[in-house]
Enzyme design. Sequence first.
Site, PDB file in Angstrom:
ATOM      1  N   GLY A  41       0.825  -1.196   0.000  1.00 57.71           N
ATOM      2  CA  GLY A  41       0.000   0.000   0.000  1.00 57.71           C
ATOM      3  C   GLY A  41       0.862   1.249   0.000  1.00 57.71           C
ATOM      4  N   CYS A  72       5.201  -6.174   1.620  1.00 58.95           N
ATOM      5  CA  CYS A  72       5.583  -4.762   1.584  1.00 58.95           C
ATOM      6  C   CYS A  72       4.929  -4.013   2.755  1.00 58.95           C
ATOM      7  CB  CYS A  72       5.238  -4.162   0.230  1.00 58.95           C
ATOM      8  SG  CYS A  72       6.069  -2.569  -0.077  1.00 58.95           S
ATOM      9  N   TYR A  73       3.979  -3.115   2.501  1.00 58.84           N
ATOM     10  CA  TYR A  73       3.309  -2.437   3.611  1.00 58.84           C
ATOM     11  C   TYR A  73       2.664  -3.453   4.540  1.00 58.84           C
ATOM     12  CZ  TYR A  73       0.223   0.608   6.288  1.00 58.84           C
ATOM     13  OH  TYR A  73      -0.402   1.260   7.322  1.00 58.84           O
ATOM     14  N   HIS A 126       7.841  -7.634  -3.692  1.00 58.88           N
ATOM     15  CA  HIS A 126       6.551  -8.005  -4.301  1.00 58.88           C
ATOM     16  C   HIS A 126       6.695  -9.304  -5.099  1.00 58.88           C
ATOM     17  CE1 HIS A 126       4.187  -4.367  -3.388  1.00 58.88           C
ATOM     18  NE2 HIS A 126       5.366  -3.764  -3.402  1.00 58.88           N
ATOM     19  N   GLU A 165       4.326 -10.970  -6.442  1.00 61.37           N
ATOM     20  CA  GLU A 165       3.263 -11.092  -7.443  1.00 61.37           C
ATOM     21  C   GLU A 165       3.636 -10.504  -8.798  1.00 61.37           C
ATOM     22  OE1 GLU A 165       2.334  -7.236  -5.145  1.00 61.37           O
ATOM     23  OE2 GLU A 165       3.273  -9.191  -4.803  1.00 61.37           O
ATOM     24  N   SER A 175     -23.100  -7.215 -26.765  1.00 57.56           N
ATOM     25  CA  SER A 175     -22.329  -6.210 -27.501  1.00 57.56           C
ATOM     26  C   SER A 175     -21.395  -6.835 -28.519  1.00 57.56           C
ATOM     27  CB  SER A 175     -21.511  -5.370 -26.515  1.00 57.56           C
ATOM     28  OG  SER A 175     -20.469  -6.148 -25.945  1.00 57.56           O
ATOM     29  N   GLY A 176     -21.085  -8.131 -28.337  1.00 57.09           N
ATOM     30  CA  GLY A 176     -20.093  -8.778 -29.188  1.00 57.09           C
ATOM     31  C   GLY A 176     -18.710  -8.747 -28.589  1.00 57.09           C
ATOM     32  N   GLY A 177     -18.545  -8.072 -27.433  1.00 58.15           N
ATOM     33  CA  GLY A 177     -17.279  -8.063 -26.724  1.00 58.15           C
ATOM     34  C   GLY A 177     -17.064  -9.355 -25.969  1.00 58.15           C
ATOM     35  N   ASP A 213     -16.787 -10.122 -22.682  1.00 58.36           N
ATOM     36  CA  ASP A 213     -17.565 -10.422 -21.477  1.00 58.36           C
ATOM     37  C   ASP A 213     -18.998 -10.828 -21.802  1.00 58.36           C
ATOM     38  OD1 ASP A 213     -15.241  -9.575 -20.302  1.00 58.36           O
ATOM     39  OD2 ASP A 213     -15.999  -7.580 -19.816  1.00 58.36           O
ATOM     40  N   SER A 214     -19.691 -10.020 -22.604  1.00 56.32           N
ATOM     41  CA  SER A 214     -21.083 -10.347 -22.909  1.00 56.32           C
ATOM     42  C   SER A 214     -21.176 -11.606 -23.765  1.00 56.32           C
ATOM     43  CB  SER A 214     -21.777  -9.170 -23.603  1.00 56.32           C
ATOM     44  OG  SER A 214     -21.276  -8.957 -24.902  1.00 56.32           O
ATOM     45  N   SER A 215     -20.188 -11.845 -24.617  1.00 55.93           N
ATOM     46  CA  SER A 215     -20.203 -13.040 -25.467  1.00 55.93           C
ATOM     47  C   SER A 215     -20.061 -14.314 -24.638  1.00 55.93           C
ATOM     48  CB  SER A 215     -19.091 -12.968 -26.507  1.00 55.93           C
ATOM     49  OG  SER A 215     -19.276 -11.878 -27.383  1.00 55.93           O
ATOM     50  N   LYS A 233     -10.550 -11.013 -16.001  1.00 57.31           N
ATOM     51  CA  LYS A 233     -10.643 -11.007 -17.463  1.00 57.31           C
ATOM     52  C   LYS A 233      -9.954 -12.217 -18.081  1.00 57.31           C
ATOM     53  CE  LYS A 233     -11.923  -8.408 -21.066  1.00 57.31           C
ATOM     54  NZ  LYS A 233     -13.215  -7.719 -21.201  1.00 57.31           N
TER      55      LYS A 233
END
Length: 540
Positions: A74, A101-102, A196, A198, A250-252, A254-256, A396
């Site tokens: 942080g 870290c923090y 870090h 990650e 929408s064809g993107g 996520d919606s697909s 995603k």
Amino acid sequence: MSEPVSDPWAATAPGMRQEEARERVAILDFGSQFSHLIARRVRELCVFSELWPCRVEKEAVLRAGLKGIILSGGPSSVYEQGAPRVPEWVLTARIPVLGICYGQQALAFHLSGEKAVARGRSGGEYGFAELTRLDLNGGRESPLLRGLSPTTQVWMSHGDRVETVPEGFRVAAGSKSCPIAVMEDLDRKWFGIQFHPEVSHTQEGVKLLRNFLYDVCGAHGGWEMGSFVEQSIARIRQEVGSARVVLGLSGGVDSSVAAVLLQRALGEQLTCIFVDNGLLRAGEAVEVEGTFRDHFHMNLRVVDARERFLSQLKDVADPEQKRRIIGRIFIEVFEQEARSMKRAEFLAQGTLYPDVIESSSPRGGPSVTIKTHHNVGGLPERLGLKLLEPLRELFKDEVRRLGRELGVPEHILKRHPFPGPGLAVRCVGAVEDQDLELLRAADQIARQELEASGYMDKTNQAFVVLLPVRSVGVMGDARTYERVAVLRAVVTEDFMTADWADLPRSLLQKISNRIINEVRGINRVVYDISSKPPATIEWE
């Protein structure tokens, strides 16, 4: 606001095998820009993770199956007034803890007070550092560092540092500028690291996280997409019953993916509505209709609303006004179509886990709220529908893996983000029909060349912007006075920051030559070399 139809924090996390269904790791967010990445790394190691504000109440987190707690980094100093602290319940829960870290500094400060952490006196430590293990000198081996090299490259980004380890801890590794880079209490299974793990710059960071999850926390794994599909389908069927579901397609990506998952679960009960607003890329409406109606055999309603949108946008130059107009008309069109459906009880959305996380800051986290997650334009309330969000626990990259599991075509899964207002915000200034045609043609050429060269997959977002200015040029022996097109291509991990893509000169030249020669009305192409920040990825 309509409530989601399922508890997003259900103890049985979809995607886990039945015998491991209750395994979870909680990540408490102290405001790090890498907190999302920690959660992704844990899931990539097949353990389900949840990201919570650091001030979350224990009742929300301490459910059956919690295997470990990670305290994120942080921007604060433990000495600042109001700096976030480690909740007392974390250290009374008898669950393994890893402070990063923090998170390490806050852990030491909580246990030993002000003497434990030193204020940054030399400007801190930022960038690569060499970590040296100290547990190789005949002492008890660190389970956190097991299998790591005696010296390894790590990524530091801190001002303060731990100066004195709390009682019961020992130092397991250090660097030149940070003698206490790893501290550990093996009996209580509490660990703190200053670097870090990650980020990709830490060479053996994934190995360290794996050690924490499997050797320290005793996780067995089991977070996988195959079982996510099976359990999601069962959950959707139970929630929806015989009702109908409407989804705005929408064809993107996520919606697909949401549409294909819902169709797998519900079949004819799902109806998708695709609104052609006249602001799509070249051939996009035809492609969406062909993919979802012909390939997936979905109930798909295609609404031609081009004239309605473009007439309302005439002479509107302000980008925020354009967005408001487009959002309002979309709601009106979608509402009209949805109301004509009998027995529709659910509105489905492609909400992702980052949307849920980003709207959680008001619950007590120190991070600035990036955006507030809303139902689409208030549609559930207006239509009296329940909200269905089958992807709300996924990142995603996990959505793309789910799409592959479901057989969604690769060209859809690899599709770059496309703004909701479409080409209206890539056509700077007022939106005119002829300008949209210029932009579509130029954008199509750029995408064709990026695809052919392999750079579409090497960039995260690439597109053309049309500027409302003209420049003098010469074509043949004639003077031209035509429009300017901007090529924008960026690389990014999280879209919160981005760098311009270093495309080959030959590729830039080919794109420029094709646009100028093939798109009558554009005589100049420029390449945007602005990073985010200070610029944004989109121009409007």
